[in-house]
Motif scaffolding. Structure first.
Motif, PDB file in Angstrom:
ATOM      1  N   GLY A 188     -24.471  -1.769 -12.037  1.00  0.00           N
ATOM      2  CA  GLY A 188     -23.710  -2.592 -11.106  1.00  0.00           C
ATOM      3  C   GLY A 188     -22.225  -2.315 -11.181  1.00  0.00           C
ATOM      4  O   GLY A 188     -21.517  -2.356 -10.159  1.00  0.00           O
ATOM      5  N   LEU A 189     -21.730  -2.017 -12.397  1.00  0.00           N
ATOM      6  CA  LEU A 189     -20.313  -1.699 -12.543  1.00  0.00           C
ATOM      7  C   LEU A 189     -19.969  -0.393 -11.823  1.00  0.00           C
ATOM      8  O   LEU A 189     -18.932  -0.286 -11.157  1.00  0.00           O
ATOM      9  CB  LEU A 189     -19.963  -1.588 -14.026  1.00  0.00           C
ATOM     10  N   ALA A 190     -20.847   0.591 -11.966  1.00  0.00           N
ATOM     11  CA  ALA A 190     -20.621   1.843 -11.235  1.00  0.00           C
ATOM     12  C   ALA A 190     -20.632   1.605  -9.727  1.00  0.00           C
ATOM     13  O   ALA A 190     -19.803   2.153  -8.986  1.00  0.00           O
ATOM     14  CB  ALA A 190     -21.689   2.861 -11.622  1.00  0.00           C
ATOM     15  N   PHE A 191     -21.555   0.770  -9.277  1.00  0.00           N
ATOM     16  CA  PHE A 191     -21.609   0.438  -7.848  1.00  0.00           C
ATOM     17  C   PHE A 191     -20.356  -0.306  -7.416  1.00  0.00           C
ATOM     18  O   PHE A 191     -19.815  -0.075  -6.328  1.00  0.00           O
ATOM     19  CB  PHE A 191     -22.855  -0.402  -7.580  1.00  0.00           C
ATOM     20  N   ALA A 192     -19.860  -1.223  -8.283  1.00  0.00           N
ATOM     21  CA  ALA A 192     -18.647  -1.973  -7.951  1.00  0.00           C
ATOM     22  C   ALA A 192     -17.436  -1.052  -7.866  1.00  0.00           C
ATOM     23  O   ALA A 192     -16.573  -1.225  -6.995  1.00  0.00           O
ATOM     24  CB  ALA A 192     -18.413  -3.063  -8.993  1.00  0.00           C
ATOM     25  N   VAL A 193     -17.357  -0.064  -8.775  1.00  0.00           N
ATOM     26  CA  VAL A 193     -16.233   0.877  -8.714  1.00  0.00           C
ATOM     27  C   VAL A 193     -16.266   1.661  -7.402  1.00  0.00           C
ATOM     28  O   VAL A 193     -15.227   1.901  -6.769  1.00  0.00           O
ATOM     29  CB  VAL A 193     -16.286   1.832  -9.926  1.00  0.00           C
ATOM     30  N   LEU A 194     -17.455   2.051  -6.956  1.00  0.00           N
ATOM     31  CA  LEU A 194     -17.569   2.753  -5.675  1.00  0.00           C
ATOM     32  C   LEU A 194     -17.138   1.857  -4.520  1.00  0.00           C
ATOM     33  O   LEU A 194     -16.472   2.310  -3.578  1.00  0.00           O
ATOM     34  CB  LEU A 194     -19.005   3.232  -5.471  1.00  0.00           C
ATOM     35  N   LEU A 195     -17.513   0.560  -4.590  1.00  0.00           N
ATOM     36  CA  LEU A 195     -17.093  -0.361  -3.536  1.00  0.00           C
ATOM     37  C   LEU A 195     -15.578  -0.526  -3.521  1.00  0.00           C
ATOM     38  O   LEU A 195     -14.952  -0.548  -2.453  1.00  0.00           O
ATOM     39  CB  LEU A 195     -17.778  -1.716  -3.731  1.00  0.00           C
ATOM     40  N   VAL A 196     -14.993  -0.665  -4.716  1.00  0.00           N
ATOM     41  CA  VAL A 196     -13.536  -0.799  -4.791  1.00  0.00           C
ATOM     42  C   VAL A 196     -12.866   0.460  -4.258  1.00  0.00           C
ATOM     43  O   VAL A 196     -11.867   0.392  -3.523  1.00  0.00           O
ATOM     44  CB  VAL A 196     -13.105  -1.087  -6.242  1.00  0.00           C
ATOM     45  N   TYR A 197     -13.410   1.617  -4.603  1.00  0.00           N
ATOM     46  CA  TYR A 197     -12.838   2.877  -4.117  1.00  0.00           C
ATOM     47  C   TYR A 197     -12.926   2.948  -2.592  1.00  0.00           C
ATOM     48  O   TYR A 197     -11.959   3.347  -1.916  1.00  0.00           O
ATOM     49  CB  TYR A 197     -13.580   4.046  -4.749  1.00  0.00           C
ATOM     50  N   ALA A 198     -14.074   2.543  -2.035  1.00  0.00           N
ATOM     51  CA  ALA A 198     -14.216   2.558  -0.575  1.00  0.00           C
ATOM     52  C   ALA A 198     -13.234   1.596   0.075  1.00  0.00           C
ATOM     53  O   ALA A 198     -12.647   1.907   1.129  1.00  0.00           O
ATOM     54  CB  ALA A 198     -15.651   2.201  -0.196  1.00  0.00           C
ATOM     55  N   LEU A 199     -13.043   0.432  -0.546  1.00  0.00           N
ATOM     56  CA  LEU A 199     -12.081  -0.533  -0.004  1.00  0.00           C
ATOM     57  C   LEU A 199     -10.673   0.042   0.005  1.00  0.00           C
ATOM     58  O   LEU A 199      -9.927  -0.105   0.993  1.00  0.00           O
ATOM     59  CB  LEU A 199     -12.130  -1.824  -0.834  1.00  0.00           C
ATOM     60  N   MET A 200     -10.294   0.718  -1.063  1.00  0.00           N
ATOM     61  CA  MET A 200      -8.950   1.287  -1.130  1.00  0.00           C
ATOM     62  C   MET A 200      -8.796   2.474  -0.176  1.00  0.00           C
ATOM     63  O   MET A 200      -7.712   2.704   0.369  1.00  0.00           O
ATOM     64  CB  MET A 200      -8.645   1.707  -2.570  1.00  0.00           C
ATOM     65  N   VAL A 201      -9.868   3.226   0.022  1.00  0.00           N
ATOM     66  CA  VAL A 201      -9.802   4.331   0.984  1.00  0.00           C
ATOM     67  C   VAL A 201      -9.518   3.801   2.382  1.00  0.00           C
ATOM     68  O   VAL A 201      -8.688   4.342   3.124  1.00  0.00           O
ATOM     69  CB  VAL A 201     -11.121   5.136   0.959  1.00  0.00           C
ATOM     70  N   VAL A 202     -10.201   2.717   2.729  1.00  0.00           N
ATOM     71  CA  VAL A 202      -9.966   2.119   4.044  1.00  0.00           C
ATOM     72  C   VAL A 202      -8.538   1.584   4.141  1.00  0.00           C
ATOM     73  O   VAL A 202      -7.874   1.717   5.179  1.00  0.00           O
ATOM     74  CB  VAL A 202     -10.994   1.004   4.303  1.00  0.00           C
ATOM     75  N   ASN A 203      -8.043   0.989   3.055  1.00  0.00           N
ATOM     76  CA  ASN A 203      -6.711   0.391   3.094  1.00  0.00           C
ATOM     77  C   ASN A 203      -5.610   1.452   3.149  1.00  0.00           C
ATOM     78  O   ASN A 203      -4.685   1.361   3.961  1.00  0.00           O
ATOM     79  CB  ASN A 203      -6.513  -0.506   1.873  1.00  0.00           C
ATOM     80  N   PHE A 204      -5.701   2.464   2.293  1.00  0.00           N
ATOM     81  CA  PHE A 204      -4.642   3.469   2.199  1.00  0.00           C
ATOM     82  C   PHE A 204      -4.849   4.635   3.164  1.00  0.00           C
ATOM     83  O   PHE A 204      -3.958   5.477   3.294  1.00  0.00           O
ATOM     84  CB  PHE A 204      -4.554   4.012   0.772  1.00  0.00           C
ATOM     85  N   GLN A 205      -6.044   4.680   3.808  1.00  0.00           N
ATOM     86  CA  GLN A 205      -6.342   5.801   4.708  1.00  0.00           C
ATOM     87  C   GLN A 205      -6.148   7.133   3.988  1.00  0.00           C
ATOM     88  O   GLN A 205      -5.580   8.081   4.527  1.00  0.00           O
ATOM     89  CB  GLN A 205      -5.452   5.723   5.958  1.00  0.00           C
ATOM     90  N   SER A 206      -6.600   7.174   2.758  1.00  0.00           N
ATOM     91  CA  SER A 206      -6.437   8.366   1.937  1.00  0.00           C
ATOM     92  C   SER A 206      -7.554   8.411   0.908  1.00  0.00           C
ATOM     93  O   SER A 206      -8.019   7.368   0.421  1.00  0.00           O
ATOM     94  CB  SER A 206      -5.073   8.361   1.244  1.00  0.00           C
ATOM     95  N   TRP A 207      -7.991   9.633   0.572  1.00  0.00           N
ATOM     96  CA  TRP A 207      -8.991   9.797  -0.473  1.00  0.00           C
ATOM     97  C   TRP A 207      -8.358   9.987  -1.845  1.00  0.00           C
ATOM     98  O   TRP A 207      -9.001   9.722  -2.866  1.00  0.00           O
ATOM     99  CB  TRP A 207      -9.875  11.018  -0.169  1.00  0.00           C
ATOM    100  N   LEU A 208      -7.112  10.431  -1.879  1.00  0.00           N
ATOM    101  CA  LEU A 208      -6.481  10.754  -3.152  1.00  0.00           C
ATOM    102  C   LEU A 208      -5.808   9.550  -3.791  1.00  0.00           C
ATOM    103  O   LEU A 208      -5.862   9.385  -5.020  1.00  0.00           O
ATOM    104  CB  LEU A 208      -5.463  11.884  -2.958  1.00  0.00           C
TER     105      LEU A 208
END
Length: 722
Positions: free
Chosen positions: A547-567
């Motif tokens: 679940g923690l790994a899944f949560a990190v992926l969700l957080v990463y996806a949220l930040m990608v949408v917010n920053f419009q960046s993968w890096l």
């Protein structure tokens, strides 16, 4: 601490008002979901207090920063709120998302930790809402005349001078930080190598920390289950219990001993047997509950001493110390020990041989205590072998002889219910025939029981001699199973064991090795299964990590949408290894094992570290959009966010300190959570303020070089002087 950093009682008051309002909002939401105030929900609220300070502190500090730029109060509030609205929303959602693993737990762990996660999430959402609505409103009214007021009264002069000294010291510390950050940005490879080495060394400590499902709590109670030789009469068991009780009183001083309660034999009904976690099977079992007075010494020390002395002084008695605190009993799910190895199958003879071999091998496992087989196979029995030829010649069937024996020993009420109606009062009374128990005191008297087949005249006619049991059968002594247990219909033999002086995960690993060796010798159709708290711990750890790994992926996806960046999201999470290594280091120093509360603290730290890194990276991106170079943007982000990040980290550390000390009754339960949070914040804050800006500068400098743009070197700042 907030008053010390901000130097304004008005700003401190605003932050202080938001904390109880967020807690009350969380309590209202918990009540709506049917939750109660308990040790888990209170632990969640205690965990959330430090984060509640985060949102309010960031809002007030941003307003103060814009006012220092010369803006009017209204403009400062509006500009600060618009600047931090989206970053704080992303950081708040990131902290909430990392608690998703709690909702993926199953079994008893779900009922324990979901309320904790709900308390944190509801408080965080309420805190964000208040930081966007109530705090700007309070700032407008309370901060309006703050800078116009110059209080020079003598009674506040001491505090004012102390605040000024603190500000000068903080500015010097800030200047040193700027110098370190500038040097780090100038040498990204060295910083990355040093960071990787420190994290690698710290992470090497993880395998030696050990694993426990949940910390044990010193409740001042000792539950002792003892079993004398199977088949012992209850009065003889009571005599042994008296001797054991006398021995207990010699180990525990009278000034500490509160009381001793004995329960001997089986409970009086099936309902009581169902709810008795000690699993008694006969008159040879007894439970001894010892309570200690307030201010007693460590209960574990008394248990260790009693375990050694009782096994030495009573060699024919089996002793087992059962979990006394309610949480351990709940986690064991009704079992008397955390380790339960079940041999499942129909071949009970071969399965018992496997159980005996496992029991012998368990005695050599370090840290494993109280190994025992739940189903004793040495219950005394009397075998009656009927000679069918003689019985048929005498006119008796096997069923008739067994019925005669049942009536003589247990009464005729079970086979031939009979009642007598009293004509005077109209009441029916049951009638039963039974041989007096005191006359059946030997095999000879048992063999003299007369037999009838229901024919009043007898099989040989009137006046014929009535045969006795011994004339048609042979009586001999033997042994049998005292109890037969089933799990999912199939018969099982349980081998129970406890843990002392070693973590449950290490003991369970040794047990699994022995069980794997024993599987090779199982008879066809049988199987070996490890159940109990070990099984729940392994499934919970697996659920949390996945679940923690899944949560990190969700957080990463949220930040990608917010920053419009993968890096940029990768830059943000680059500091997480520092937080994890800090947790490992603090747990190692405090000799705390990895447990579900510690993993909960790890989840919390990951959320906080991510939230702080989001604020740093967000500010750095704003500086790049304003035309600054990547190196200058990273330097400005770390320098500007230094105070709010440090304030929120210290607030969280102070909030977790009482929990980490494990003070009070039941404080041991959440102590690993507090220690994990403190360790993660200590190292995670350094990673957020140093390593994350370095990675941001390196990544964006690489992007600019790739685009063919030139870079400007970052000037080497000197420490600030007040």
């Amino acid at each position: 601490m907030i008053l010390l950093f901000l130097g304004s009682w008005r700003s401190t008051l605003i932050i202080a008002i938001s904390i109880p309002l967020s807690v009350m909002s969380s309590l209202i939401a918990l009540s709506a979901l049917g939750q109660t105030i308990n040790i888990m929900t209170l632990g969640g609220l205690a965990l959330a207090v430090g984060i509640l300070v985060d949102d309010a502190t960031v809002a007030i500090e941003a307003i103060s920063h814009h006012r220092d730029m010369g803006k009017p109060l209204m403009d400062a509030i509006i500009d600060a709120s618009s600047q931090i609205a989206l970053p704080t929303l992303v950081s708040t959602l990131s902290i909430c998302i990392v608690f998703v693993p709690m909702f993926l737990l199953t079994g008893v762990a779900r009922y324990l930790f979901v309320p904790l996660a709900e308390a944190v999430v509801f408080a965080m959402l309420a805190s964000y809402f208040l930081s966007r609505t109530l705090i700007p409103t309070l700032a407008m009214y309370l901060l309006r005349g703050e800078r116009a007021t110059t209080d020079t009264h003598g009674r506040w002069e001491v505090l004012r001078r102390f605040q000024q000294r603190f500000e000068r010291g903080f500015e010097r510390f800030h200047g040193h930080y700027q110098a370190v950050l500038s040097a780090a940005i100038a040498s990204p490879r060295r910083v990355a190598l040093g960071f990787a080495v420190v994290c690698g060394i710290s992470l090497l400590l993880v395998p030696v920390l050990g694993r426990d499902f949940f910390p044990t709590s010193d409740t001042g109670e000792i539950r002792l289950h003892m079993r004398v030789r199977t088949g012992t009469r209850i009065e003889q068991t009571a005599r042994v219990v008296d001797l054991v009780e006398q021995r207990i009183r010699t180990v525990i001083p009278p000034s500490t001993l509160g009381g001793i309660l004995d329960n001997i034999g089986l409970p009086v009904s099936g309902i009581n047997i169902t709810y008795d976690s000690s699993l008694p099977v006969g008159s040879a079992d007894a439970d001894i509950l010892v309570t200690l007075k307030p201010g007693h010494g460590p209960t574990a020390a008394y248990v260790e001493t009693l375990r050694e002395q009782l096994n030495r002084d009573f060699p024919g008695v089996t002793f087992a110390f059962l979990p006394a605190d309610i949480i351990s009993q709940t986690l064991d799910f009704g079992l008397p020990s955390p380790i339960d190895v079940q041999i499942v199958g129909k071949d009970q003879v071969a399965n018992r041989q496997i159980a005996d071999q496992l029991l012998a091998s368990f005695r050599h496992v370090q840290g494993l205590v109280d190994p025992r087989i739940q189903q004793p196979g040495d219950a005394p029995s009397i075998n009656i072998n009927v000679d069918r030829t003689k019985a048929i010649q005498a006119g008796f069937q096997q069923r008739v002889i067994a019925q005669n024996l049942l009536i003589a020993l247990s009464g005729s009420s079970q086979t031939s219910p009979n009642f007598w109606l009293n004509p005077i009062n109209g009441v029916s009374y049951p009638l039963a025939t039974e041989a007096p128990q005191y006359t059946i005191d030997s095999l000879q008297s048992l063999g003299n029981i007369p037999l009838t087949n229901g024919n009043q005249q007898g099989v040989a006619g009137k006046g014929a001699t009535v045969p006795i049991l011994a004339s048609l059968s042979t009586l001999s002594r033997g042994s049998q199973d005292a109890v037969v247990s089933h799990y999912n219909v199939q018969p099982v033999i349980d081998v129970f064991a406890g843990v002392q002086g070693r973590d449950l995960g290490a003991v369970a690993a040794d047990v699994e090795t022995l069980v794997a060796q024993a599987r090779a010798h199982l008879p066809p159709g049988s199987s070996l299964v490890v159940r109990g708290e070990v099984q729940t711990m392994q499934s919970s750890f697996q659920g949390l990590l996945l679940g923690l790994a899944f949560a990190v992926l969700l957080v990463y996806a949220l930040m990608v949408v917010n920053f419009q960046s993968w890096l940029d999201p990768l830059v943000i999470i680059s500091g997480l290894p520092g937080a994890i290594s800090g947790m490992a280091g603090v747990l190692f120093v405090t000799r705390t094992t990895i447990s579900v509360p510690a993993l909960t603290g790890a989840i919390m730290c990951i959320g906080i570290a991510t939230a702080n890194s989001i604020l740093v990276v967000s500010f750095a991106r704003d500086r790049i959009n304003e035309g600054a170079t990547p190196l200058q943007a990273a330097f400005d982000a770390g320098s500007t966010r230094f105070r709010p990040v440090l304030m929120t980290a210290l607030a969280m550390l102070i909030g977790m300190l009482p929990m980490a000390l494990g003070l009070g009754d039941g404080g041991e339960q959440n102590a690993p959570l507090g220690r994990a949070v403190i360790g993660g914040l200590l190292f995670g804050t350094v990673a957020t303020l140093v390593f994350v800006p370095v990675v941001f500068a390196a990544v964006h400098a690489w992007l600019r070089r790739r685009a063919g743009q030139t870079l400007q070197a970052l000037p080497n700042p000197t420490p600030s002087t007040p």
